[in-house]
Scaffold this motif. Structure first.
Motif, short mmCIF file in Angstrom:
data_model
loop_
_atom_site.label_atom_id
_atom_site.label_comp_id
_atom_site.label_asym_id
_atom_site.label_seq_id
_atom_site.Cartn_x
_atom_site.Cartn_y
_atom_site.Cartn_z
N PHE A 81 0.83 -1.20 0.00
CA PHE A 81 0.00 0.00 0.00
C PHE A 81 0.86 1.26 0.00
N ASN A 82 1.88 1.29 0.85
CA ASN A 82 2.74 2.47 0.92
C ASN A 82 3.38 2.79 -0.43
N ALA A 83 3.86 1.75 -1.10
CA ALA A 83 4.49 1.96 -2.41
C ALA A 83 3.47 2.47 -3.42
N ALA A 84 2.26 1.91 -3.38
CA ALA A 84 1.23 2.33 -4.33
C ALA A 84 0.81 3.77 -4.09
N LEU A 85 0.70 4.18 -2.83
CA LEU A 85 0.28 5.55 -2.55
C LEU A 85 1.39 6.54 -2.90
N ARG A 86 2.63 6.17 -2.66
CA ARG A 86 3.74 7.03 -3.08
C ARG A 86 3.72 7.26 -4.59
N ALA A 87 3.47 6.17 -5.32
CA ALA A 87 3.50 6.26 -6.78
C ALA A 87 2.30 7.05 -7.33
N ALA A 88 1.15 6.95 -6.65
CA ALA A 88 -0.07 7.57 -7.17
C ALA A 88 -0.29 9.00 -6.68
N CYS A 89 0.40 9.42 -5.64
CA CYS A 89 0.16 10.74 -5.05
C CYS A 89 0.29 11.84 -6.11
#
Length: 408
Positions: free
Chosen positions: A363-371
């Motif tokens: 989740f953390n990686a996905a949110l970093r990428a999508a922010c």
């Protein structure tokens, strides 16, 4: 003297509506009657007649009748009634409202209540109170409802018991309500209870020391709807939207949803917003129902008999991260996204039953990428319930306060 607006179809329910009036006047209140009927005429005088109601909607009773459709006609009356009620309240002529009806009257009453500000007592006595046919998004944040048991046609002892209680409730509320004022600027926050999230315990007194009041909304569907409604009205000088799980609930089709507009009102209005993804790995569902088929192959936490939470899989967590980012992308005002890298609720700590470091990392990686580019992301090497999270939030709040982003 407190005046209660009584709303109903006086051509068919005058006896019941006048009983309400008698109860209110008998307790020392005053009444203002609004007739929202279309076809018939009331057998008693009313202060706001049906012609005035239709006229407020830039229409007429003749036009409503010409619709030859009761739904279309009642929508004309609903628009007019809502506008009339708002005008009466703004002029200080009414201090609360009580509406009476079946499905037609309830449909209209919801519009009337939604037109009045928070703190104006709103009582709906309906044959369909608490029914699933009432859309949650149409409920005013402080609406009260009472089931009109045995009241479909005519007065009886059961009906009188319900109506007299409702009359006393709305008049009592008008007398005792402390309406929201401008004594201190208000911060809006979302959270869950203290067994899962702790930041409000630190932030509420810290904000009070700075001269701010804090309203914490329980993010279990209806709380999120109220939060969004008040943010859209400009009730908050800043929002701390840290319990965004309702976005994921809606995405996963949960019945515990704040609707598709969750996490959009503050951004659209340009209200400074701080966002964090508390409980991003969970989807709530109604605890007394069977576990939905799509959630039966995963860990489930039964919070109580009303609410249970299921753990999301990796692909679902990525989808939630993208949904949160899409919401933030729409923001027109200052926004910041806090990402506590070590967890977002008490049940996901090491040793806790829902601890899942791989899922959290996904989740953390996905949110970093999508922010989105318009929103700074502040990744923190802490858990959302650690003191460091609150320290970071308060530092951002103080910076916004100093540079005038938060206006008081």
């Amino acid at each position: 003297m407190h005046t209660i607006l009584i709303v109903g179809t006086y051509d068919t329910k005058a006896e019941e509506l006048e009983f309400l009036a008698e109860c209110i006047v008998g307790q020392g209140g005053q009444v203002c009657r609004m007739d929202v009927s279309v076809l018939g005429d009331p057998p008693c005088p009313v202060e706001i007649d049906k012609h005035a109601v239709a006229g407020a909607a830039d229409s007429s009773i003749a036009a409503a009748i010409a619709c030859d459709d009761e739904n279309a006609a009642m929508q004309i009356m609903a628009r007019g009634a809502a506008l009339q009620a708002a005008r009466l309240q703004a002029e200080g002529r009414i201090h609360g409202v009580i509406a009476l009806g079946g499905t037609m009257g309830t449909d209209l009453a919801l519009d009337v209540c939604a037109a009045l500000p928070l703190g104006v007592p709103k009582m709906v006595v309906s044959t369909v109170s608490f029914s699933a046919m009432i859309p949650p998004e149409r409920l005013a944040p402080d609406i009260q409802m009472m089931l009109w048991a045995g009241g479909l046609y005519g007065l009886n002892d059961i009906c009188r018991a319900s109506l007299s209680q409702a009359a006393g409730a709305v008049l009592g509320a008008a007398r005792t309500v402390q309406r929201p004022g401008a004594t201190r600027p208000l911060v809006g926050m979302t959270s869950f209870g203290g067994s899962i999230l702790r930041y409000m315990h630190v932030l509420k007194p810290a904000l009070a020391e700075r001269g701010f009041d804090l309203a914490v909304f329980h993010a279990t569907g209806m709380g999120g709807r109220a939060f969004e409604a008040l943010a859209a009205q400009g009730a908050f000088c800043c929002v701390m939207d840290f319990a965004t799980q309702e976005v994921g609930n809606h995405l996963m089709g949960s019945g515990i949803s704040a609707g598709p507009e969750r996490m959009t009102a503050a951004g659209r209005r340009g209200v400074p917003q701080m966002v964090a993804p508390a409980c991003n790995d969970l989807v709530d569902f109604i605890g007394w129902q069977e576990v939905p088929p799509a959630l039966q192959d995963r860990p489930v936490h039964a919070h109580n008999r009303l609410l249970s939470s299921a753990v999301l899989g990796a692909e679902e967590r990525v989808a939630v991260a993208k949904a949160l980012a899409d919401k933030l992308r729409q923001a027109t005002g200052p926004s910041v996204l806090f990402l506590p890298l070590l967890g977002t609720h008490e049940w996901d700590r090491p040793g806790a039953p829902l601890h899942d470091p791989e899922g959290l990392a996904t989740f953390n990686a996905a949110l970093r990428a999508a922010c989105p580019a318009n929103v700074p992301l502040r990744a923190m090497n802490c858990h959302i319930n650690d003191p460091a999270f609150c320290d970071t939030v308060l530092a951002q709040f103080d910076a916004w306060l100093k540079d005038g982003t938060i206006r008081v």
